[in-house]
Design a protein around this motif. Sequence first.
Motif, PDB file in Angstrom:
ATOM      1  N   UNK A 175       0.811  -1.228   0.000  1.00  0.00           N
ATOM      2  CA  UNK A 175       0.000   0.000   0.000  1.00  0.00           C
ATOM      3  C   UNK A 175       0.840   1.272   0.000  1.00  0.00           C
ATOM      4  N   UNK A 176       1.954   1.285   0.745  1.00  0.00           N
ATOM      5  CA  UNK A 176       2.777   2.504   0.784  1.00  0.00           C
ATOM      6  C   UNK A 176       3.424   2.781  -0.572  1.00  0.00           C
ATOM      7  N   UNK A 177       3.967   1.697  -1.152  1.00  0.00           N
ATOM      8  CA  UNK A 177       4.637   1.870  -2.454  1.00  0.00           C
ATOM      9  C   UNK A 177       3.620   2.211  -3.540  1.00  0.00           C
ATOM     10  N   UNK A 178       2.409   1.652  -3.388  1.00  0.00           N
ATOM     11  CA  UNK A 178       1.355   1.967  -4.360  1.00  0.00           C
ATOM     12  C   UNK A 178       1.008   3.460  -4.282  1.00  0.00           C
ATOM     13  N   UNK A 179       0.941   3.963  -3.050  1.00  0.00           N
ATOM     14  CA  UNK A 179       0.620   5.394  -2.866  1.00  0.00           C
ATOM     15  C   UNK A 179       1.712   6.266  -3.483  1.00  0.00           C
ATOM     16  N   UNK A 180       2.965   5.865  -3.299  1.00  0.00           N
ATOM     17  CA  UNK A 180       4.077   6.640  -3.882  1.00  0.00           C
ATOM     18  C   UNK A 180       3.967   6.630  -5.414  1.00  0.00           C
ATOM     19  N   UNK A 188       1.331   6.312  -7.182  1.00  0.00           N
ATOM     20  CA  UNK A 188       0.194   7.135  -7.645  1.00  0.00           C
ATOM     21  C   UNK A 188       0.556   8.616  -7.769  1.00  0.00           C
ATOM     22  N   UNK A 189       1.646   8.998  -7.124  1.00  0.00           N
ATOM     23  CA  UNK A 189       2.156  10.369  -7.329  1.00  0.00           C
ATOM     24  C   UNK A 189       2.739  10.490  -8.735  1.00  0.00           C
ATOM     25  N   UNK A 190       3.286   9.379  -9.217  1.00  0.00           N
ATOM     26  CA  UNK A 190       3.867   9.384 -10.572  1.00  0.00           C
ATOM     27  C   UNK A 190       2.746   9.252 -11.602  1.00  0.00           C
ATOM     28  N   UNK A 191       1.827   8.297 -11.342  1.00  0.00           N
ATOM     29  CA  UNK A 191       0.718   8.059 -12.272  1.00  0.00           C
ATOM     30  C   UNK A 191      -0.555   7.807 -11.459  1.00  0.00           C
ATOM     31  N   UNK A 192      -1.392   8.815 -11.356  1.00  0.00           N
ATOM     32  CA  UNK A 192      -2.546   8.731 -10.448  1.00  0.00           C
ATOM     33  C   UNK A 192      -3.442   7.519 -10.673  1.00  0.00           C
ATOM     34  N   UNK A 193      -3.524   7.004 -11.889  1.00  0.00           N
ATOM     35  CA  UNK A 193      -4.361   5.830 -12.132  1.00  0.00           C
ATOM     36  C   UNK A 193      -3.769   4.592 -11.454  1.00  0.00           C
ATOM     37  N   UNK A 194      -2.482   4.646 -11.176  1.00  0.00           N
ATOM     38  CA  UNK A 194      -1.827   3.567 -10.438  1.00  0.00           C
ATOM     39  C   UNK A 194      -1.591   2.300 -11.240  1.00  0.00           C
ATOM     40  N   UNK A 195      -1.730   2.376 -12.561  1.00  0.00           N
ATOM     41  CA  UNK A 195      -1.565   1.176 -13.394  1.00  0.00           C
ATOM     42  C   UNK A 195      -0.137   1.080 -13.928  1.00  0.00           C
ATOM     43  N   UNK A 196       0.340  -0.140 -14.056  1.00  0.00           N
ATOM     44  CA  UNK A 196       1.594  -0.381 -14.758  1.00  0.00           C
ATOM     45  C   UNK A 196       1.265  -1.203 -16.002  1.00  0.00           C
ATOM     46  N   UNK A 197       2.071  -1.038 -17.049  1.00  0.00           N
ATOM     47  CA  UNK A 197       3.304  -0.262 -17.181  1.00  0.00           C
ATOM     48  C   UNK A 197       3.043   1.224 -17.486  1.00  0.00           C
ATOM     49  N   UNK A 198       4.106   1.992 -17.242  1.00  0.00           N
ATOM     50  CA  UNK A 198       4.136   3.403 -17.631  1.00  0.00           C
ATOM     51  C   UNK A 198       5.542   3.671 -18.165  1.00  0.00           C
ATOM     52  N   UNK A 199       5.596   4.326 -19.312  1.00  0.00           N
ATOM     53  CA  UNK A 199       6.904   4.701 -19.874  1.00  0.00           C
ATOM     54  C   UNK A 199       7.072   6.210 -19.736  1.00  0.00           C
ATOM     55  N   UNK A 200       8.217   6.616 -19.200  1.00  0.00           N
ATOM     56  CA  UNK A 200       8.505   8.046 -19.116  1.00  0.00           C
ATOM     57  C   UNK A 200       9.716   8.323 -20.007  1.00  0.00           C
TER      58      UNK A 200
END
Length: 212
Positions: A36-41, A43-55
């Motif tokens: 849960x903590x890492x998920x919250x962190x 969500x700061x990067x990607x609010x939808x919280x889904x992976x993958x994400x490419x930056x």
Amino acid sequence: MKLYHHPISTYSQKVLIALYEKDLDFEREIVQLMDPEKRAVYREVYPMGKIPLLVDGEHRVPESSIIIEYIDRMGERRLIKGDADQQRKIRFKDRMFDLYLNEAVVTLLFQGMKPEEQRDAERIENAWHRIKTMYMFMENEFGGQDYANGDEFLMADCAAAPALLYAQKVAPFSEHKNIVAYWERLKSRPSVARTINEAAPYIEAMEKQAAA
Ligand SMILES: N[C@@H](CCC(=O)N[C@@H](CS)C(=O)NCC(=O)O)C(=O)O
């Protein structure tokens, strides 16, 4: 480029396969969505919280198919190619594998991890309907061609491989000889084999935890 992902996640695997096929350099960050903590962190990067994400610099690219479209402009090897109709057919197969095979397989996987009294019979029945329909469709298609869109490994095959990896466990396809042959062809590709090898220790740990 940096890929937020997890080696066990099917949609992350789809993108990893594409990146390996195209032989592109990228940094990786493993996202622990179960924590849960890492998920919250994350969500700061990607609010939808889904992976993958490419930056990539100023570009944040979520959604596995859109990531593959984005990286496909790089390098020589194309995963979406041909004229407009051929490209539409590649996207269509990619959608079929994601929405009706991958999602259904993952539903069976997660439902199977729950105690029996907490399982959702309607979701399970719906998942089986989709998987059986996909198997019928695939068995027919792979009787006449090696890959999802003909004789070349393209984007839709990146989507099919992770779904079949987990399907072996929850919806075995051993009686469908053309799907078995397709799966053997997929596994023999270095991009797919590497992705499966990277996921293996995590899958083993997940199975041990589920059995405990
Ligand atoms: N349509 C998305 C689906 C991504 C997706 O559902 N990823 C899963 C892991 S395989 C996830 O992030 N699950 C966490 C959640 O739904 O909160 C894609 O193609 O990238």
